[in-house]
Each structure stands twice: as structure tokens, then as C-alpha cells.
Design a protein around this motif. Sequence first.
Motif, PDB file in Angstrom:
ATOM      1  N   ARG A 159      29.072  42.354  34.227  1.00 57.73           N
ATOM      2  CA  ARG A 159      30.113  42.830  35.137  1.00 57.73           C
ATOM      3  C   ARG A 159      29.723  42.560  36.592  1.00 57.73           C
ATOM      4  O   ARG A 159      30.547  42.111  37.395  1.00 57.73           O
ATOM      5  N   SER A 163      31.824  40.043  39.089  1.00 62.71           N
ATOM      6  CA  SER A 163      32.546  40.687  40.192  1.00 62.71           C
ATOM      7  C   SER A 163      31.923  40.392  41.547  1.00 62.71           C
ATOM      8  O   SER A 163      32.496  40.722  42.582  1.00 62.71           O
ATOM      9  N   PHE A 169      33.409  36.743  44.972  1.00 67.94           N
ATOM     10  CA  PHE A 169      34.177  37.946  45.285  1.00 67.94           C
ATOM     11  C   PHE A 169      33.397  38.913  46.175  1.00 67.94           C
ATOM     12  O   PHE A 169      33.944  39.902  46.660  1.00 67.94           O
ATOM     13  N   GLU A 175      39.593  37.842  48.170  1.00 69.26           N
ATOM     14  CA  GLU A 175      40.265  38.855  47.354  1.00 69.26           C
ATOM     15  C   GLU A 175      39.775  38.784  45.913  1.00 69.26           C
ATOM     16  O   GLU A 175      39.843  37.735  45.270  1.00 69.26           O
ATOM     17  N   ALA A 176      39.265  39.889  45.408  1.00 64.37           N
ATOM     18  CA  ALA A 176      38.788  39.942  44.024  1.00 64.37           C
ATOM     19  C   ALA A 176      39.962  39.818  43.058  1.00 64.37           C
ATOM     20  O   ALA A 176      41.087  40.217  43.367  1.00 64.37           O
ATOM     21  N   ARG A 177      39.666  39.274  41.889  1.00 65.60           N
ATOM     22  CA  ARG A 177      40.677  39.138  40.845  1.00 65.60           C
ATOM     23  C   ARG A 177      40.139  39.824  39.592  1.00 65.60           C
ATOM     24  O   ARG A 177      39.418  39.223  38.803  1.00 65.60           O
ATOM     25  N   PRO A 178      40.476  41.093  39.411  1.00 70.20           N
ATOM     26  CA  PRO A 178      39.904  41.881  38.311  1.00 70.20           C
ATOM     27  C   PRO A 178      40.108  41.265  36.930  1.00 70.20           C
ATOM     28  O   PRO A 178      39.220  41.367  36.077  1.00 70.20           O
ATOM     29  N   ALA A 179      41.242  40.622  36.690  1.00 71.96           N
ATOM     30  CA  ALA A 179      41.482  40.026  35.373  1.00 71.96           C
ATOM     31  C   ALA A 179      40.524  38.874  35.103  1.00 71.96           C
ATOM     32  O   ALA A 179      40.083  38.665  33.962  1.00 71.96           O
ATOM     33  N   VAL A 181      37.471  38.704  36.331  1.00 70.86           N
ATOM     34  CA  VAL A 181      36.201  39.373  36.039  1.00 70.86           C
ATOM     35  C   VAL A 181      36.188  39.885  34.599  1.00 70.86           C
ATOM     36  O   VAL A 181      35.207  39.708  33.857  1.00 70.86           O
ATOM     37  N   ASP A 182      37.282  40.503  34.190  1.00 71.65           N
ATOM     38  CA  ASP A 182      37.382  41.025  32.819  1.00 71.65           C
ATOM     39  C   ASP A 182      37.240  39.910  31.791  1.00 71.65           C
ATOM     40  O   ASP A 182      36.587  40.086  30.746  1.00 71.65           O
ATOM     41  N   TRP A 185      33.595  38.828  31.572  1.00 76.30           N
ATOM     42  CA  TRP A 185      32.840  39.847  30.832  1.00 76.30           C
ATOM     43  C   TRP A 185      33.154  39.769  29.336  1.00 76.30           C
ATOM     44  O   TRP A 185      32.246  39.847  28.506  1.00 76.30           O
TER      45      TRP A 185
END
Length: 276
Positions: A159, A163, A169, A175-179, A181-182, A185
Motif C-alpha cells: 500500500r 500510494s 503520488f 493528484e492521487a488516484r486511489p483506484a 493504488v487499490d 495492491w
Amino acid sequence: MTYVTTRDGVEIFYKDWGPKDAQPIVFHHGWPLSADDWDAQLTFFVNQGYRVVAHDRRGHGRSAQVSDGHDMDHYAADVEAVVEALDLRNAVHIGHSTGGGEVARYVARAKPGRVAKAVLIGAVPPIMLKTADYPGGLPIEVFDGFRAALAADRSSFYRDVASGPFYGFNREGVEARPAVVDNWWRQGMMGGAKAHYDGIKAFSETDFTEDLKAIDVPTLVMHGDDDQIVPIDASAKLAVKLLKKGELKIYPGFSHGMATVNADVINRDLLAFIKG
């Protein structure tokens, strides 16, 4: 799902999309991911009429979580098993990060007629580790730290990598892109901890100098100059000097994960190189 069984009995998962008579493009993923990391490229190139192939490295993704063989020689032999099973000829081999090392090792030893071109994206050659021949490499303590973090809490380690530095990021204004990162992971946790632990030695300590010198097909080296995982000065800028037919393309401000977060730019340049 589709699998090839290697000479030492390991089941390797692969994707094979597009016309079987089209030119093949073979994608080699980075550590600790899977063929899914190439989604943006697989979709783009199959829609361009190419045959696209991507496999999960042994111990990664959907391939068998075996205990042994997590080294570049086995990785390259596994690629050969897929190539032979599908009878891929005149193929373009594209590798990211650890996959770039896998490409170098395979292409340097490939049978005549199998490979047309090669691409190394954010790739580890010539060697990541600091040595007498490559004093600009990273000290062994960096990779010992990777192993310790993986062994202690692999989930959190993955993670943090995704991230932070992998996609840049952690840079101000990015701008972070959570999807994204997911998804990184998810792919990492699909694979085996033993394979990933051993793979750190494979990607950091393997010297690809002689492989690069032996490659005699046109090879494009693509690298972001803000790659925090595989620093450009100790990798791409040295690798291109060892290639007989090498070309270096540097991407200002791009991260290690540029094939995902900057797929539009990378796909365009890949297509131009393949057609050129």
C-alpha cells in the motif's frame, strides 16, 4: 484460464488476445504485479489489430506459487515456454521494471526469428545494486529494507509503495488516484510472498550488462526522469550505451508507473516505435 507448463512443471498463466496471424506484442510485468498491470496497453494494441500476449511471472498473479526458481534465468525460460507454446514469431517484447530485465535476459538468448524489437520501460538493467562496475547503483541496505518490510507486513508495504513513490503520488501537486493504488495492491497480494521476497534479489542484483550487449534488435528505452523506484541515471542512461541498436526516450516529470498513469503518451510512442 489459460496456462503453459514449464520444463520444471510450473503452471504459467497467460492472456492471448487478438488475431492469431497478427504481429504479436508480448508484455512483461514488473514486481510484484501481474499481467493485469498492462490493461491499458493490452486494450489499446488489440484494438490496433495486434495480437497481445501477457503472462503472470511464476509466483505472481495467477501462476503457480512455487517455492523455487525466482531468478532471471528461470523467468526467461518461462517466457520461452510461453513463446514456444504459442509459436510467437517476429514479436515485440515490452518489459516494465523487473519485466525489463526479463526482456533483456530472454531477448539476448532468443532463437532466430522470434523477436523483432524490444522495449524497456522504467527497467532495471544494467543493474540496480551498487557495485564496483556500477558505483551509481543503490546500496544493498535499500533492498534489505524491502525484504524486511515485506516479511513484516507485506500488505501495508505494498500500500505504501503504490500510494507513494511508484506513481509519484507523494510529489507536491500530483493528484492521487486511489483506484490505481487499490489495483496495484490487489495484484501484489494475489502473488506469493516467497516469490516476491526472492524476486527482490532477482531484480536488484542481476547484472544485465552482457545481455544488453548481446541484443541485436532495435530496442527502445523509455524512462521517466522522476522515477523514484529505478533512478534514470543508474539505469536507462547506462543501458542505452550498451545496446547495439538502442534509442533512449526520456519523459520529464514522469514516474515509475507512467505506463498506467500516462498511458495515452506511452501507448502513442510505443505504437510509433513498433510501426517504425
